[in-house]
Design a protein around this motif. Structure first.
Motif: not given
Length: 317
Positions: A46-49, A65-67, A72-73
């Motif tokens: 539920t976080g966003t980076l 990294f995103a995979r 959420r990135v």
């Protein structure tokens, strides 16, 4: 050979800033993603980076990294000051913003990037290889006075004038094209006791040129207020610096945010109405442990400072 990326003061950053489930975090210097990975684990799905880096090699690492993470990135390949100002214009509100300043180990170890005096490579030193200004231009085209000025200001080099004049003499015969040619010129310019003292005699000049090429201090001066403006009440701002020029800027900025009344001490009551905006999370900079330095000698000069934004009601009460 490029070493595996080892994030500096990673545990201390996480413990101090305590990223939590569902929070919005901005990593201003993605690099190899070491700090980002630890943050992603804590903010969860539920976080966003939001990750920022101007190096296209970092963007490639971000794609992998995103995979691998659940949160959420988003990636912005930009100078971090520009990116933070853009996020502010978009209305983003963050719970945590952090910066890991300076050049990364991966950039140093990529010999072709020309950051290090340890490898013979073309002079370059650009964090963004697409920008026009590089170290070759600085070394070969800036005049002696301008070179000496950056060596003093950005490298705190005691022998700035001698080194600048030596560079000018050498380039009058032929351009200085490689890191080895520059390092040899610097070593020949300084007194013998300096040459044989601890540390490489070119260290401070290489730092100065890199800072000038990349506009690092100007970016930091813009980034700190832009990052602070993104924070929600209770949000945290943290910075890891690797030399005194960076650390002093971070220290002054956070101290100013934590400062309250500025009235003369003989005033019976406060007339200025100034309230602190921040609570310092570090009274003194946090340094790496001996164990971390033994495992990663490049961590030795790292210093971490952080502060939390006070709630508006707390400032006004």
């Amino acid at each position: 050979m490029t070493r595996a990326h080892v994030p500096v003061l990673a545990g201390e950053l996480i413990d101090l800033t305590a990223p939590g489930e569902g929070e919005t975090v901005v990593d201003c210097t993605f690099g190899g993603g070491g700090h980002a990975r630890l943050v992603a684990e804590r903010i969860g799905p539920t976080g966003t980076l939001v990750c920022i880096d101007r190096d296209p090699a970092a963007e490639e690492r971000f794609e992998a990294f995103a995979r691998e993470v659940d949160c959420r990135v988003r990636f912005l390949r930009m100078d971090f000051a520009d990116a933070l100002e853009l996020l502010g214009e978009e209305g983003l509100r963050a719970d945590l913003v952090y910066l890991d300043l300076g050049v990364s180990s991966m950039q140093i170890d990529a010999w072709e990037r020309g950051f290090s005096y340890s490898y013979d490579a073309p002079l370059d030193m650009r964090m963004d290889p697409t920008q026009e200004l590089d170290a070759r231009e600085v070394v070969n085209e800036w005049d002696v006075r301008r070179l000496a000025k950056i060596f003093r200001a950005y490298g705190e080099e005691r022998h700035a004038e001698q080194i600048a004049r030596a560079i000018a003499r050498r380039r009058a015969h032929s351009r200085i094209e490689t890191t080895q040619e520059l390092a040899d010129t610097i070593a020949e310019a300084v007194p013998a006791p300096v040459r044989f003292a601890g540390g490489h005699p070119a260290k401070r000049v290489f730092q100065a040129i890199r800072i000038a090429v990349n506009g690092e201090l100007e970016s930091l001066d813009r980034a700190l207020p832009a990052a602070w403006a993104l924070l929600r009440d209770g949000g945290r701002l943290a910075a890891i610096s690797f030399h005194s020029l960076e650390d002093r800027r971070v220290k002054r900025f956070l101290a100013e945010k934590a400062r309250g009344c500025v009235c003369p001490p003989d005033f019976p009551v406060c007339a200025c109405g100034r309230e602190p905006e921040a609570m310092l999370l570090t009274r003194r900079a946090i340094a790496p442990t001996p164990g971390e330095i033994e495992a990663n000698p490049r961590a030795k000069s790292g210093r971490l400072r952080a502060a939390a934004r006070l709630a508006t009601t707390a400032r006004g009460s």
